[in-house]
Design a protein around this motif. Structure first.
Motif, short mmCIF file in Angstrom:
data_model
loop_
_atom_site.label_atom_id
_atom_site.label_comp_id
_atom_site.label_asym_id
_atom_site.label_seq_id
_atom_site.Cartn_x
_atom_site.Cartn_y
_atom_site.Cartn_z
N ALA A 195 42.81 15.39 45.23
CA ALA A 195 43.41 16.16 46.32
C ALA A 195 43.44 17.63 45.92
N THR A 196 42.77 18.47 46.69
CA THR A 196 42.64 19.89 46.36
C THR A 196 43.13 20.74 47.52
N LEU A 197 43.87 21.79 47.19
CA LEU A 197 44.32 22.77 48.18
C LEU A 197 43.72 24.12 47.82
N ALA A 198 43.04 24.73 48.77
CA ALA A 198 42.48 26.08 48.58
C ALA A 198 43.09 27.02 49.60
N GLY A 199 43.31 28.24 49.21
CA GLY A 199 43.89 29.21 50.14
C GLY A 199 43.78 30.61 49.59
N SER A 200 44.40 31.53 50.27
CA SER A 200 44.39 32.92 49.82
C SER A 200 45.65 33.63 50.29
N LEU A 201 46.02 34.66 49.56
CA LEU A 201 47.18 35.48 49.88
C LEU A 201 46.71 36.93 50.01
N ARG A 202 47.19 37.60 51.04
CA ARG A 202 46.82 39.01 51.23
C ARG A 202 48.08 39.85 51.35
N ILE A 203 48.20 40.84 50.47
CA ILE A 203 49.26 41.84 50.54
C ILE A 203 48.58 43.19 50.45
N PRO A 204 48.48 43.93 51.55
CA PRO A 204 47.75 45.20 51.53
C PRO A 204 48.23 46.13 50.42
N GLY A 205 47.26 46.65 49.69
CA GLY A 205 47.57 47.63 48.64
C GLY A 205 48.13 47.04 47.36
#
Length: 386
Positions: free
Chosen positions: A326-336
Protein backbone atom coordinates in the motif's frame (compact mmCIF):
# COMPACT_ATOMS: atom_id res chain seq x y z
CA UNK A 1 33.70 18.45 31.85
CA UNK A 2 33.76 20.08 28.42
CA UNK A 3 31.62 23.20 28.82
CA UNK A 4 30.52 26.18 26.77
CA UNK A 5 32.68 29.26 27.40
CA UNK A 6 29.68 31.59 27.83
CA UNK A 7 27.48 29.25 29.88
CA UNK A 8 26.89 29.37 33.62
CA UNK A 9 26.59 26.13 35.60
CA UNK A 10 25.61 24.71 38.97
CA UNK A 11 27.88 21.77 39.85
CA UNK A 12 27.08 19.28 42.61
CA UNK A 13 29.20 16.55 44.17
CA UNK A 14 28.24 13.61 46.40
CA UNK A 15 30.26 10.69 47.69
CA UNK A 16 29.06 7.24 46.72
CA UNK A 17 28.30 6.07 50.27
CA UNK A 18 26.54 9.34 51.26
CA UNK A 19 28.84 9.66 54.27
CA UNK A 20 29.36 13.38 53.70
CA UNK A 21 27.10 16.28 52.93
CA UNK A 22 26.61 17.41 49.34
CA UNK A 23 28.89 20.12 47.94
CA UNK A 24 27.46 22.67 45.51
CA UNK A 25 29.09 25.39 43.42
CA UNK A 26 26.70 27.87 41.77
CA UNK A 27 27.35 30.44 39.09
CA UNK A 28 30.34 28.60 37.62
CA UNK A 29 31.31 30.08 34.27
CA UNK A 30 32.40 27.80 31.47
CA UNK A 31 35.99 27.80 30.25
CA UNK A 32 39.35 26.37 31.25
CA UNK A 33 40.10 26.10 34.94
CA UNK A 34 40.05 23.92 38.04
CA UNK A 35 37.15 23.84 40.48
CA UNK A 36 37.42 22.45 44.01
CA UNK A 37 34.30 21.09 45.72
CA UNK A 38 34.67 20.36 49.43
CA UNK A 39 32.40 17.78 51.10
CA UNK A 40 31.44 18.80 54.64
CA UNK A 41 29.95 17.01 57.62
CA UNK A 42 26.33 16.19 56.77
CA UNK A 43 23.63 18.32 58.37
CA UNK A 44 20.39 16.86 59.60
CA UNK A 45 17.08 17.95 61.04
CA UNK A 46 14.18 16.24 62.79
CA UNK A 47 10.93 15.99 60.85
CA UNK A 48 7.81 15.87 63.01
CA UNK A 49 4.58 14.70 61.35
CA UNK A 50 1.32 15.51 63.18
CA UNK A 51 -2.40 15.49 62.41
CA UNK A 52 -4.68 18.50 62.87
CA UNK A 53 -5.18 17.58 66.52
CA UNK A 54 -1.45 17.55 67.13
CA UNK A 55 -1.19 13.77 67.47
CA UNK A 56 1.80 11.96 65.90
CA UNK A 57 1.24 10.22 62.56
CA UNK A 58 2.95 6.86 62.97
CA UNK A 59 3.16 5.56 59.37
CA UNK A 60 4.43 7.88 56.64
CA UNK A 61 6.99 8.32 53.86
CA UNK A 62 8.96 11.48 53.17
CA UNK A 63 10.74 12.97 50.15
CA UNK A 64 13.28 15.79 50.20
CA UNK A 65 12.93 17.65 46.90
CA UNK A 66 13.93 20.95 45.33
CA UNK A 67 11.49 23.89 45.61
CA UNK A 68 9.99 23.19 42.14
CA UNK A 69 9.59 19.41 42.74
CA UNK A 70 11.92 18.68 39.82
CA UNK A 71 14.62 16.64 41.53
CA UNK A 72 14.71 14.23 44.47
CA UNK A 73 17.43 14.64 47.08
CA UNK A 74 16.46 11.86 49.50
CA UNK A 75 13.56 9.46 49.95
CA UNK A 76 12.50 7.78 53.19
CA UNK A 77 10.06 4.88 52.61
CA UNK A 78 6.97 4.32 54.70
CA UNK A 79 7.77 2.82 58.08
CA UNK A 80 6.27 2.86 61.52
CA UNK A 81 7.60 5.78 63.54
CA UNK A 82 5.86 5.63 66.89
CA UNK A 83 6.59 9.22 67.84
CA UNK A 84 5.97 10.63 64.35
CA UNK A 85 9.59 11.75 64.07
CA UNK A 86 12.23 11.14 61.39
CA UNK A 87 15.81 12.36 61.10
CA UNK A 88 16.43 13.64 57.57
CA UNK A 89 19.61 14.72 55.82
CA UNK A 90 19.54 18.36 54.76
CA UNK A 91 20.59 19.31 51.23
CA UNK A 92 23.00 22.15 50.63
CA UNK A 93 20.46 24.59 49.19
CA UNK A 94 16.74 25.39 49.25
CA UNK A 95 14.42 22.42 49.60
CA UNK A 96 11.00 21.24 50.68
CA UNK A 97 9.73 18.06 52.31
CA UNK A 98 6.71 16.14 51.01
CA UNK A 99 4.98 13.65 53.29
CA UNK A 100 2.53 10.88 52.37
CA UNK A 101 0.51 8.79 54.82
CA UNK A 102 -2.48 6.53 54.24
CA UNK A 103 -5.70 8.23 55.32
CA UNK A 104 -4.29 11.75 54.99
CA UNK A 105 -3.89 14.41 52.36
CA UNK A 106 -0.37 15.11 51.10
CA UNK A 107 1.73 17.27 53.41
CA UNK A 108 4.29 19.86 52.34
CA UNK A 109 6.75 21.79 54.47
CA UNK A 110 6.99 24.70 52.06
CA UNK A 111 10.34 26.05 50.87
CA UNK A 112 13.05 25.87 53.52
CA UNK A 113 16.70 26.84 53.76
CA UNK A 114 19.30 24.39 55.14
CA UNK A 115 20.46 25.29 58.62
CA UNK A 116 17.48 27.57 59.27
CA UNK A 117 16.01 25.14 61.79
CA UNK A 118 16.76 21.79 63.38
CA UNK A 119 13.09 20.80 63.67
CA UNK A 120 10.59 20.69 60.80
CA UNK A 121 6.90 20.12 61.33
CA UNK A 122 4.41 18.97 58.71
CA UNK A 123 0.72 18.80 59.56
CA UNK A 124 -1.55 16.35 57.71
CA UNK A 125 -5.30 16.61 57.18
CA UNK A 126 -7.32 13.40 57.56
CA UNK A 127 -9.37 12.19 54.57
CA UNK A 128 -12.48 9.97 54.74
CA UNK A 129 -11.19 7.59 52.05
CA UNK A 130 -12.81 5.40 49.40
CA UNK A 131 -14.15 2.34 51.19
CA UNK A 132 -15.97 -0.89 50.47
CA UNK A 133 -15.53 -4.63 50.26
CA UNK A 134 -14.93 -7.42 47.74
CA UNK A 135 -16.87 -10.70 47.74
CA UNK A 136 -17.14 -13.80 45.59
CA UNK A 137 -19.98 -16.30 46.09
CA UNK A 138 -20.99 -14.22 49.14
CA UNK A 139 -17.58 -14.83 50.72
CA UNK A 140 -14.98 -12.14 51.39
CA UNK A 141 -11.99 -12.02 49.05
CA UNK A 142 -8.75 -11.27 50.86
CA UNK A 143 -5.66 -9.75 49.16
CA UNK A 144 -7.70 -8.51 46.18
CA UNK A 145 -6.05 -5.60 44.37
CA UNK A 146 -8.09 -2.37 44.30
CA UNK A 147 -7.10 0.63 42.18
CA UNK A 148 -8.60 3.96 41.11
CA UNK A 149 -8.03 5.16 37.54
CA UNK A 150 -8.79 8.59 35.99
CA UNK A 151 -11.22 8.61 33.07
CA UNK A 152 -9.65 10.00 29.89
CA UNK A 153 -11.15 13.52 29.52
CA UNK A 154 -13.40 14.42 26.62
CA UNK A 155 -11.33 15.81 23.76
CA UNK A 156 -8.32 13.66 24.59
CA UNK A 157 -7.29 10.24 23.32
CA UNK A 158 -5.01 7.84 25.12
CA UNK A 159 -3.36 4.71 23.72
CA UNK A 160 -1.76 2.25 26.13
CA UNK A 161 0.32 -0.66 24.82
CA UNK A 162 -1.11 -0.16 21.34
CA UNK A 163 -4.81 -0.15 22.32
CA UNK A 164 -7.16 2.80 22.74
CA UNK A 165 -8.29 3.16 26.35
CA UNK A 166 -11.23 4.88 28.04
CA UNK A 167 -9.42 5.35 31.35
CA UNK A 168 -5.80 5.56 32.33
CA UNK A 169 -3.86 2.42 33.20
CA UNK A 170 -1.92 4.51 35.74
CA UNK A 171 -3.77 4.51 39.05
CA UNK A 172 -4.04 7.46 41.45
CA UNK A 173 -4.61 5.15 44.44
CA UNK A 174 -3.99 1.47 45.07
CA UNK A 175 -4.50 -0.99 47.92
CA UNK A 176 -5.44 -4.55 48.85
CA UNK A 177 -8.34 -6.00 50.80
CA UNK A 178 -7.93 -7.35 54.33
CA UNK A 179 -8.97 -10.80 55.55
CA UNK A 180 -12.61 -9.69 55.59
CA UNK A 181 -12.46 -8.37 52.02
CA UNK A 182 -12.53 -4.71 53.10
CA UNK A 183 -10.57 -1.92 51.45
CA UNK A 184 -9.85 1.69 52.34
CA UNK A 185 -8.05 3.76 49.69
CA UNK A 186 -6.63 7.24 50.10
CA UNK A 187 -7.67 9.47 47.19
CA UNK A 188 -5.99 12.88 47.06
CA UNK A 189 -7.37 14.18 43.78
CA UNK A 190 -10.86 15.26 42.70
CA UNK A 191 -12.21 14.01 39.37
CA UNK A 192 -13.99 11.30 37.41
CA UNK A 193 -12.68 7.79 37.97
CA UNK A 194 -13.16 4.06 37.49
CA UNK A 195 -12.52 1.79 40.49
CA UNK A 196 -11.15 -1.64 39.61
CA UNK A 197 -10.97 -4.85 41.67
CA UNK A 198 -8.91 -7.89 40.70
CA UNK A 199 -8.02 -11.19 42.38
CA UNK A 200 -6.19 -14.32 41.25
CA UNK A 201 -8.38 -16.86 39.47
CA UNK A 202 -11.31 -14.45 39.08
CA UNK A 203 -12.39 -11.95 36.46
CA UNK A 204 -11.78 -8.27 37.28
CA UNK A 205 -14.73 -6.00 38.06
CA UNK A 206 -15.14 -2.26 37.97
CA UNK A 207 -17.37 0.50 39.32
CA UNK A 208 -17.77 3.70 37.37
CA UNK A 209 -17.23 6.09 35.90
CA UNK A 210 -18.00 7.93 39.14
CA UNK A 211 -17.21 11.44 40.37
CA UNK A 212 -15.10 11.37 43.53
CA UNK A 213 -14.01 14.13 45.89
CA UNK A 214 -11.24 13.31 48.38
CA UNK A 215 -12.75 15.60 51.02
CA UNK A 216 -16.11 13.82 50.84
CA UNK A 217 -14.87 10.27 50.21
CA UNK A 218 -17.16 7.36 49.34
CA UNK A 219 -18.20 4.32 51.35
CA UNK A 220 -20.35 1.22 50.82
CA UNK A 221 -18.78 0.24 47.50
CA UNK A 222 -19.26 -3.45 46.80
CA UNK A 223 -17.55 -5.70 44.26
CA UNK A 224 -18.82 -9.18 43.47
CA UNK A 225 -16.14 -11.12 41.59
CA UNK A 226 -16.94 -14.11 39.40
CA UNK A 227 -14.99 -16.47 37.16
CA UNK A 228 -16.07 -14.36 34.17
CA UNK A 229 -16.03 -15.65 30.61
CA UNK A 230 -13.62 -17.24 28.15
CA UNK A 231 -12.47 -15.98 24.77
CA UNK A 232 -10.90 -18.59 22.47
CA UNK A 233 -10.27 -19.16 18.80
CA UNK A 234 -7.86 -20.15 16.10
CA UNK A 235 -5.50 -18.14 13.89
CA UNK A 236 -5.25 -19.46 10.35
CA UNK A 237 -2.64 -18.57 7.74
CA UNK A 238 -3.34 -19.65 4.14
CA UNK A 239 -0.49 -21.87 2.96
CA UNK A 240 1.56 -21.32 6.12
CA UNK A 241 1.93 -22.04 9.83
CA UNK A 242 0.34 -19.68 12.36
CA UNK A 243 2.73 -20.73 15.15
CA UNK A 244 4.23 -17.71 16.88
CA UNK A 245 1.53 -15.24 15.89
CA UNK A 246 0.43 -12.97 18.75
CA UNK A 247 -3.23 -12.31 19.62
CA UNK A 248 -4.11 -9.17 21.56
CA UNK A 249 -7.43 -8.50 23.32
CA UNK A 250 -8.74 -5.30 24.88
CA UNK A 251 -11.91 -3.86 26.34
CA UNK A 252 -10.43 -0.32 26.17
CA UNK A 253 -9.66 -0.26 29.88
CA UNK A 254 -5.85 0.00 29.78
CA UNK A 255 -5.41 -3.67 30.72
CA UNK A 256 -5.03 -5.32 27.31
CA UNK A 257 -3.66 -8.86 27.23
CA UNK A 258 -1.61 -10.77 24.64
CA UNK A 259 -0.91 -14.40 24.00
CA UNK A 260 1.34 -16.18 21.51
CA UNK A 261 -0.66 -18.91 19.75
CA UNK A 262 0.37 -22.52 20.11
CA UNK A 263 0.60 -25.32 17.63
CA UNK A 264 -2.32 -25.17 15.22
CA UNK A 265 -2.88 -21.47 15.93
CA UNK A 266 -5.11 -21.92 19.00
CA UNK A 267 -5.44 -19.25 21.69
CA UNK A 268 -7.51 -19.04 24.88
CA UNK A 269 -8.04 -16.24 27.43
CA UNK A 270 -9.83 -17.03 30.70
CA UNK A 271 -11.31 -14.99 33.57
CA UNK A 272 -12.44 -12.12 31.35
CA UNK A 273 -14.87 -9.43 32.42
CA UNK A 274 -18.17 -9.86 30.54
CA UNK A 275 -18.83 -7.27 27.85
CA UNK A 276 -17.49 -6.08 24.52
CA UNK A 277 -13.92 -6.91 23.49
CA UNK A 278 -11.59 -6.21 20.60
CA UNK A 279 -9.54 -9.14 19.25
CA UNK A 280 -6.74 -8.62 16.74
CA UNK A 281 -3.25 -9.72 15.84
CA UNK A 282 -0.41 -7.61 17.22
CA UNK A 283 3.30 -7.38 16.46
CA UNK A 284 4.67 -7.96 19.96
CA UNK A 285 3.65 -9.24 23.37
CA UNK A 286 2.75 -6.79 26.12
CA UNK A 287 5.53 -6.44 28.68
CA UNK A 288 4.49 -4.51 31.80
CA UNK A 289 8.12 -3.61 32.52
CA UNK A 290 8.27 -1.51 29.32
CA UNK A 291 4.67 -0.52 28.70
CA UNK A 292 4.00 2.72 26.86
CA UNK A 293 1.25 5.36 26.85
CA UNK A 294 0.65 8.14 24.32
CA UNK A 295 -1.87 10.96 24.65
CA UNK A 296 -3.05 13.45 22.07
CA UNK A 297 -5.95 15.83 21.39
CA UNK A 298 -8.92 14.34 19.56
CA UNK A 299 -12.02 12.21 19.86
CA UNK A 300 -12.05 8.44 19.55
CA UNK A 301 -14.62 5.72 20.03
CA UNK A 302 -13.17 2.29 20.88
CA UNK A 303 -13.87 -0.49 18.39
CA UNK A 304 -15.05 -3.95 19.46
CA UNK A 305 -15.68 -7.08 17.43
CA UNK A 306 -17.01 -9.66 19.91
CA UNK A 307 -18.83 -10.03 23.24
CA UNK A 308 -17.88 -12.16 26.24
CA UNK A 309 -20.64 -13.58 28.44
CA UNK A 310 -20.52 -14.69 32.06
CA UNK A 311 -19.81 -18.42 32.41
CA UNK A 312 -19.60 -18.97 28.65
CA UNK A 313 -16.92 -19.46 26.02
CA UNK A 314 -16.92 -17.05 23.09
CA UNK A 315 -15.28 -18.27 19.86
CA UNK A 316 -13.52 -15.76 17.63
CA UNK A 317 -11.28 -17.00 14.82
CA UNK A 318 -8.73 -14.82 13.07
CA UNK A 319 -7.63 -15.35 9.48
CA UNK A 320 -4.33 -13.93 8.25
CA UNK A 321 -4.45 -12.80 4.65
CA UNK A 322 -1.52 -11.79 2.44
CA UNK A 323 -0.99 -8.06 2.88
CA UNK A 324 -0.73 -6.19 -0.43
CA UNK A 325 1.69 -3.32 -0.81
CA UNK A 326 0.00 0.00 0.00
CA UNK A 327 1.63 3.22 -1.20
CA UNK A 328 0.59 6.85 -0.80
CA UNK A 329 2.11 9.52 -3.06
CA UNK A 330 1.47 13.23 -2.83
CA UNK A 331 2.98 16.67 -2.74
CA UNK A 332 2.96 19.78 -0.57
CA UNK A 333 3.25 23.31 -1.91
CA UNK A 334 4.09 26.35 0.21
CA UNK A 335 5.01 29.33 -2.00
CA UNK A 336 8.49 30.64 -1.30
CA UNK A 337 9.40 27.81 1.08
CA UNK A 338 12.20 25.27 0.66
CA UNK A 339 10.60 21.96 1.64
CA UNK A 340 13.83 20.05 2.19
CA UNK A 341 13.68 18.90 5.83
CA UNK A 342 9.94 18.24 5.80
CA UNK A 343 8.62 14.71 6.31
CA UNK A 344 5.22 13.09 5.67
CA UNK A 345 3.93 10.54 8.18
CA UNK A 346 1.00 8.10 8.28
CA UNK A 347 -0.70 7.57 11.65
CA UNK A 348 -3.56 5.10 12.28
CA UNK A 349 -6.80 6.88 13.35
CA UNK A 350 -6.47 5.42 16.86
CA UNK A 351 -2.76 6.38 17.06
CA UNK A 352 -1.93 2.83 18.14
CA UNK A 353 1.74 3.28 17.13
CA UNK A 354 4.36 5.75 18.30
CA UNK A 355 5.35 8.49 15.87
CA UNK A 356 8.89 7.06 15.80
CA UNK A 357 7.51 3.79 14.37
CA UNK A 358 5.05 5.33 11.90
CA UNK A 359 5.77 4.95 8.14
CA UNK A 360 7.40 8.11 6.78
CA UNK A 361 8.62 9.70 3.58
CA UNK A 362 10.89 12.73 3.17
CA UNK A 363 9.78 15.58 0.92
CA UNK A 364 12.05 16.55 -1.96
CA UNK A 365 12.78 20.14 -3.02
CA UNK A 366 9.48 20.30 -4.94
CA UNK A 367 7.46 18.94 -2.00
CA UNK A 368 6.85 15.48 -3.44
CA UNK A 369 6.75 12.47 -1.15
CA UNK A 370 5.94 8.75 -1.20
CA UNK A 371 5.11 6.53 1.79
CA UNK A 372 4.74 2.76 1.93
CA UNK A 373 2.09 1.82 4.52
CA UNK A 374 2.34 -1.44 6.50
CA UNK A 375 -1.17 -2.43 5.36
CA UNK A 376 -4.16 -0.94 3.53
CA UNK A 377 -6.63 1.03 5.63
CA UNK A 378 -7.48 4.45 7.00
CA UNK A 379 -4.69 6.77 8.18
CA UNK A 380 -4.13 10.38 9.16
CA UNK A 381 -1.54 12.15 7.03
CA UNK A 382 0.79 14.45 8.95
CA UNK A 383 3.43 16.69 7.36
CA UNK A 384 6.03 18.02 9.77
CA UNK A 385 9.07 20.25 9.62
CA UNK A 386 11.96 18.56 11.39
Amino acid sequence: FVVGPRDIYTIRARDRDAKWGEAVAKGVRGGPGVLTLRLEEPKSATLEVRDREGKPVRFFSASVVDPEYRSLSDYYPEEERADGRLSIRLPSDSFRVRVLADGYDEGDSGVLEPGATRTLRVTLSALPGIRGWVRSDDKPVASASISIHPVVPTGEREVHNGFLTRYSANEVARGVTDEKGRFDLTLRRKGRFVIRAQAAGLAPAEIGPVDLDPEQGRSGLEFSLTSGGVLAGTVTVPGGRPDGRIVGISRADGFARTQRVGEGGAYRFENLMPGEWLVRLVDEEINDSRSGTTTSPGFARPEFNCRVHEGEETRFDLGVRPVPRATLAGSLRIPGTDLIGYVAMLMPPDESVNSSDAPKGALDAEGRFQIVAPRPGRYRLLILSL
